[in-house]
Design an enzyme around this catalytic site. Sequence first.
Site, short mmCIF file in Angstrom:
data_model
loop_
_atom_site.label_atom_id
_atom_site.label_comp_id
_atom_site.label_asym_id
_atom_site.label_seq_id
_atom_site.Cartn_x
_atom_site.Cartn_y
_atom_site.Cartn_z
N VAL A 1 33.27 -11.69 43.09
CA VAL A 1 32.55 -11.90 44.34
C VAL A 1 31.53 -13.05 44.20
O VAL A 1 31.29 -13.80 45.15
CB VAL A 1 31.91 -10.57 44.82
CG1 VAL A 1 30.75 -10.14 43.97
CG2 VAL A 1 31.52 -10.66 46.28
N ASP A 2 30.98 -13.20 43.02
CA ASP A 2 30.01 -14.27 42.74
C ASP A 2 30.66 -15.64 43.00
O ASP A 2 30.09 -16.50 43.71
CB ASP A 2 29.59 -14.15 41.26
CG ASP A 2 28.33 -14.93 40.92
OD1 ASP A 2 27.75 -15.55 41.83
OD2 ASP A 2 27.93 -14.90 39.74
N ASP B 1 36.26 -9.57 53.21
CA ASP B 1 35.72 -10.58 52.30
C ASP B 1 34.25 -10.74 52.71
O ASP B 1 33.96 -11.15 53.84
CB ASP B 1 36.51 -11.88 52.49
CG ASP B 1 35.93 -13.04 51.71
OD1 ASP B 1 34.81 -12.94 51.18
OD2 ASP B 1 36.62 -14.07 51.66
N TYR C 1 32.52 -5.73 35.35
CA TYR C 1 31.56 -4.90 34.61
C TYR C 1 32.02 -3.45 34.41
O TYR C 1 31.33 -2.68 33.74
CB TYR C 1 30.18 -4.95 35.29
CG TYR C 1 29.41 -6.25 35.04
CD1 TYR C 1 29.96 -7.29 34.29
CD2 TYR C 1 28.13 -6.43 35.54
CE1 TYR C 1 29.27 -8.47 34.06
CE2 TYR C 1 27.42 -7.61 35.32
CZ TYR C 1 28.01 -8.63 34.58
OH TYR C 1 27.31 -9.79 34.36
N SER D 1 29.09 -4.06 40.13
CA SER D 1 29.46 -3.60 38.77
C SER D 1 30.87 -3.00 38.65
O SER D 1 31.28 -2.64 37.54
CB SER D 1 28.46 -2.57 38.21
OG SER D 1 27.31 -3.21 37.72
N THR D 2 31.60 -2.87 39.75
CA THR D 2 32.89 -2.16 39.66
C THR D 2 34.07 -3.09 39.38
O THR D 2 35.21 -2.63 39.31
CB THR D 2 33.19 -1.38 40.95
OG1 THR D 2 33.40 -2.31 42.03
CG2 THR D 2 32.08 -0.42 41.29
P1 ADP Z 1 30.80 -7.19 38.61
O1 ADP Z 1 30.69 -8.25 37.55
O2 ADP Z 1 29.43 -6.73 39.11
O3 ADP Z 1 31.70 -6.06 38.23
P2 ADP Z 1 32.87 -8.41 40.30
O4 ADP Z 1 32.71 -9.60 41.17
O5 ADP Z 1 33.80 -8.53 39.14
O6 ADP Z 1 31.38 -7.97 39.88
O7 ADP Z 1 33.35 -7.19 41.19
C1 ADP Z 1 32.52 -6.49 42.07
C2 ADP Z 1 33.31 -6.06 43.29
O8 ADP Z 1 33.43 -7.15 44.20
C3 ADP Z 1 34.74 -5.60 43.01
O9 ADP Z 1 34.96 -4.40 43.73
C4 ADP Z 1 35.59 -6.72 43.59
O10 ADP Z 1 36.83 -6.22 44.07
C5 ADP Z 1 34.73 -7.16 44.75
N1 ADP Z 1 34.99 -8.48 45.33
C6 ADP Z 1 35.56 -9.57 44.77
N2 ADP Z 1 35.60 -10.59 45.66
C7 ADP Z 1 35.04 -10.12 46.81
C8 ADP Z 1 34.79 -10.67 48.11
N3 ADP Z 1 35.13 -11.93 48.42
N4 ADP Z 1 34.18 -9.88 49.05
C9 ADP Z 1 33.83 -8.61 48.76
N5 ADP Z 1 34.03 -8.04 47.56
C10 ADP Z 1 34.64 -8.78 46.60
#
Ligand code: ADP
Length: 178
Positions: A31-32, A8, A125, A121-122
């Site tokens: 992640v945001d 995380d 997006y 973006s994975t």
């Molecule tokens: P985007 O809109 O750019 O696609 P997302 O947040 O939907 O962004 O996903 C981007 C990546 O972040 C994905 O691989 C997701 O699994 C990952 N992710 C989500 N939560 C976390 C976290 N707490 N720490 C690290 N990676 C995360």
Amino acid sequence: MIRIAQADITTLSVDAIVNAANQRMFGGGGVDGAIHRAAGPELFEACLKVPEVRSGVRCPTGEARITPGFKLPAKFVIHTVGPVYRDGRHGEPELLAACYRNSLALAAENGCKSIAFPCISTGVYGYPIEDAARISVDTMRAFLSGRDSARPEMEVIFCCFSERDKQVYDNLMKTESP
Ligand code: ADP
């Protein structure tokens, strides 16, 4: 130095973590959302203070902005906006590479020696992880080798959330390491 981790990203004690943000910098899901929850409400306030470059846009796709990390172990959050994936022929590879490059440059400008990236973006997006991972590694190697900018002392962590994403990165590093 490049490292691959499965974690995380909000738990990492690095100088900067990168947020896969949106253009408004309003927070969101994935992640945001996790970064905003862990950093506390001051992060949202700091994001609102980033000036808009046009109506509703604080950070255009491919660019990066920096804020403090507040309650996070990381000193800074670097917000970058990845491209929404269509078919890979609408500038997505260049925009994704720009996210990594601009985030690294901003980290270097702010004296960061360590930075962790999520798989930009994975998620929502929709960028295929194999393609996105290759772009991120290529961009990073170019940066660290000084071809783009001489900052070879930076430690870069690709922070994968899922085991599958980590496998993709591990394979890429194995097969393409110089
Ligand atoms: P985007 O809109 O750019 O696609 P997302 O947040 O939907 O962004 O996903 C981007 C990546 O972040 C994905 O691989 C997701 O699994 C990952 N992710 C989500 N939560 C976390 C976290 N707490 N720490 C690290 N990676 C995360």
